[in-house]
Design an enzyme around this catalytic site. Structure first.
Site, short mmCIF file in Angstrom:
data_model
loop_
_atom_site.label_atom_id
_atom_site.label_comp_id
_atom_site.label_asym_id
_atom_site.label_seq_id
_atom_site.Cartn_x
_atom_site.Cartn_y
_atom_site.Cartn_z
N ASP A 1 -15.45 -49.32 59.80
CA ASP A 1 -14.28 -48.53 59.41
C ASP A 1 -13.29 -48.40 60.55
O ASP A 1 -12.27 -47.73 60.40
CB ASP A 1 -14.72 -47.13 58.95
N ASP B 1 -24.78 -37.11 52.46
CA ASP B 1 -26.18 -37.47 52.30
C ASP B 1 -26.93 -36.49 51.39
O ASP B 1 -27.52 -36.87 50.38
CB ASP B 1 -26.86 -37.59 53.66
#
Length: 741
Positions: free
Chosen positions: A169, A332
């Protein structure tokens, strides 16, 4: 009788006992004898470390003490509502206490009978599923990424069923096309550099058009470009050991509805608290209570959740749910919550199979914990597990435990300021005689300490939780307020890793801790003065002085936490045991590699013969047999840095010299070919410390680090000392360094 039926009957009988004892209207003397009797029964189990059904009996006895305290606290200690000056703060203190009791009960439900999961069945290579490894990256250095990618590529798994992807990224089209010419050049250079690294290591480089939805968006962008049945996720600084997949993939054969296999996060470097207090080598790490006990408790209730890395996820489950969830900044746990709600299952494997890095400075540590706190508050507000359709009742309780935990700054700060209201203002926010305080409160506190020590004694020493909560509370209270004000506002910030502190200094976040310490010192001084001059209030003053003194001890210890020690080593070392050969000049020396990092190694000659020419800076090669394939011998260039003797004899330290990608893979093989050293280091720190010895240790640490913090403070404003030359990156540590959450 099965274990589950026995557990059920223990809880039923415990509930009957709990109710019967709680509602008995006994006097103070009777309460004291009842409490002491219950504590004695608990001590019999606690001191003999009995397990199995005794663990449940112990918890039931402790809850009986707690329930008795709650009944008394609720019916007998609150100030009169007619006096709002005392009643309002008294009610706040009472509510915070009841919240801690609630959290204790929820935690006990989770960890009362943790699951010890057996190893997965062996699976023939032909029957193994295909695995895609995702390594999301944003701004990590090439050196950190090369170690993780090389270790992932070297995992023991059929080559045609394993593909490693770097999800970059930091080199997106958006960044490469930035209107900021400097930023655009940096992004394009990074993309080219990492593309070359991936090509050399046999990995696949992926990026995307725009930086949207942070880590979750990065991984979601990779899903349609990949096809593996199982996705392994490793953070950029989490390198897996060679057997990672062999220890985990087999679980998916047992259960077609299994979406997650999570393993513990294990770290090579100390967090800032461990580093600044010098506890890393001998005290269990902060995250070991979570990964060593809590996750196993969650696993019993099918509620072990995704921790962002060191995990395997079934692609089918991800695609069914539309990919990784990204509403919160803790994608998560949010993703696991959604999977569980859709009827998928999870498992936890309690074996360290990755080696990662923790934040090195106190400021980055607080930044990381602030993100976790804000993310879990977002889940609590936006996706409250109590109302989440599809979850079982135990799963609701488990997720509620994980999210409500992060409200600890509210209770911790309340317990810090509460005694000061009496010390400074004589406010009666807790109405009780000294006899009642001893019979109820002291018995309750003793039972609480015993339960913590019994359940977590091997992985969490007394008062360590209080220290970690205190140092986070001064900043996380604001994080909680910001999420409550605007639950969708928080954004994902990457935690910096691999930083160094090249001099002793106070953290930039240190001043609030010194101010709080000063306030507590003043409060303790006033309390002692009043004890000497106000005999009529002596009993209650003694209680609040003791309470404030405990807060002062923890605050003093925190001064050492924010006094940053010097740490220049970027590459942390891992203890290993591998034979090799060193060639420097015309001499060849057979050696044992004792510890190794991405930057260098400590070598011990097998025959005790050190290099004839011991001049530092001499170049050569270290040759070792690789742990896989045909066990071919590979060599890496080295530079001699140090020659000397220790308690075992002669040894020398070397640094690695300008490694190619293939040579970096050799170093990764040296470090991560075997998970045994990780498990051995964790076991070496997991030893039981009792309440009394742990308290004595905490007091001694507090005295020492209070003084150290004040010395650091006194040096502010003085000209900085002349900085010595940086130590070579490969200077060996004296012993093995290991690895949170």
């Amino acid at each position: 009788m099965t274990r589950d039926r026995m557990t059920t009957w223990v809880w039923v009988l415990s509930g009957i006992l709990l109710l019967a004892v709680t509602i008995q209207p006994v006097g103070t003397a009777a309460q004291m004898s009842t409490g002491v009797t219950l504590l004695a029964a608990m001590a019999g189990i606690w001191l003999t470390r009995r397990k199995g059904a005794f663990r449940l009996v112990f918890v039931a006895l402790g809850l009986t003490v707690v329930a008795r305290y709650v009944y008394w606290r609720t019916t007998s200690t609150l100030p009169s509502p007619d006096d709002l000056v005392d009643f309002v703060p008294g009610l706040i203190l009472y509510l915070m206490e009841m919240f801690t009791v609630l959290m204790m009960c929820i935690s006990l439900f989770v960890v009362a009978d943790p699951l010890e999961r057996p190893a997965p069945p062996a699976v023939a290579d032909d029957d193994l599923p295909t695995v895609d490894v995702f390594v999301p990256s944003y701004n990590e250095d090439k050196e950190i990424l090369s170690a993780t990618l090389a270790a992932a590529r070297a995992m023991d798994y059929p080559a045609d069923k394993l593909t490693v992807y770097l999800l970059d990224d930091g080199g997106t089209d958006q960044k490469c096309g930035s209107s900021d010419a400097v930023a655009a050049h940096k992004a394009r250079s990074r993309r080219a550099e990492l593309q070359e690294l991936c090509a050399d290591l046999g990995c696949v480089y992926l990026t995307r058009v725009r930086n949207e939805h942070a880590k979750a968006g990065n991984m979601n962008a990779a899903l349609p470009k990949t096809s593996g049945e199982i996705i392994a996720v490793f953070d950029a600084d989490h390198a897996p050991v060679r057997e990672f997949l062999r220890e985990t993939v087999g679980h998916f054969r047992d259960d077609p509805r299994l979406f997650l296999v999570q393993t513990p996060h294990f770290f090579l470097n100390p967090d800032p608290i461990e580093k600044n207090l010098s506890t890393f080598r001998h005290m269990p790490s902060e995250n070991e209570m979570f990964y060593g006990v809590i996750q196993k408790g969650l696993d019993k209730w099918n509620a072990a959740f995704f921790c962002g890395s060191a995990a395997l996820i079934r692609r089918e489950a991800l695609e069914e749910g539309g990919g990784f969830d990204g509403v919160s900044i803790t994608e998560d746990c949010e993703t696991a919550l959604g999977m569980h709600a859709r009827g998928w299952n999870s498992r936890y494997v309690d074996k360290p199979l990755i080696a990662g890095l923790q934040p090195e400075t106190f400021a980055t540590f607080i930044g990381q914990r602030s993100r976790w706190c804000r993310g879990m508050m977002q889940i609590l507000i936006l996706k409250n597990p109590v109302f989440k359709a599809g979850l079982t009742i135990p799963q609701r309780i488990a997720y509620l435990s994980s999210s409500l935990f992060w409200l600890f700054p509210l209770t911790r700060l309340t317990f810090i300021f509460a005694p000061m209201l009496y010390i400074f203002l004589s406010m009666q926010i807790f109405e009780a005689s000294i006899d009642e305080f001893v019979a109820y409160t002291m018995i309750y506190m003793a039972a609480n300490l015993m339960m913590q020590n019994y359940l977590y004694g091997d992985v969490r020493w007394p008062w360590v939780s209080e220290l970690y909560e205190y140092v986070q509370s001064l900043y996380l209270a604001g994080a909680i307020a910001s999420v409550v004000a605007n639950p969708r506002k928080p954004t994902f910030n990457v935690t910096a890793k691999g930083l160094v502190t090249d001099e002793k200094r106070l953290s930039e976040l240190a001043m609030p801790y010194f101010l709080m310490f000063a306030l507590l010192v003043v409060a303790e001084t006033v309390a002692i003065w009043r004890l000497l001059h106000e005999p009529g209030s002596r009993d209650m003053l003694a209680v609040v002085a003791l309470w404030n003194g405990l807060n002062l001890a923890i605050a003093g210890l925190a001064l050492g936490v924010v006094s940053e020690r010097e740490e220049r080593r970027r590459a942390q070392r891992l203890s290993v045991s591998r034979r090799g050969a060193v060639r420097i000049g015309d001499a060849t020396i057979q050696v044992m590699v004792e510890d190794v990092s991405s930057g260098g190694a400590k070598l011990r000659p097998l025959d005790g013969r050190l290099p004839a020419d011991r001049s530092t800076g001499r170049k050569g090669f270290l040759a070792v047999a690789m742990s896989h394939e045909d066990r071919r011998v590979a060599a890496v260039p080295i530079v001699l840095r140090r020659v000397g003797h220790d308690e075992k004899g002669g040894a020398f330290g070397v640094s690695f010299d300008t490694l190619t990608a293939a040579q970096a893979a050799v170093v990764a093989d040296l470090m991560y070919a075997d998970g045994g050293p990780l498990s051995a280091f964790r076991r070496s720190r997991q030893h039981y410390v009792g309440v009394f010895s742990g308290t004595a240790r905490m007091v001694a640490l507090s005295l020492r680090h209070t003084l150290r913090g004040l010395v650091y403070l006194a040096r502010i404003g003085q000209p900085p000392a002349e900085k010595p030359e940086p130590a070579p990156a490969a200077k060996p540590a004296e012993g093995a360094q290991r690895s949170q959450t």
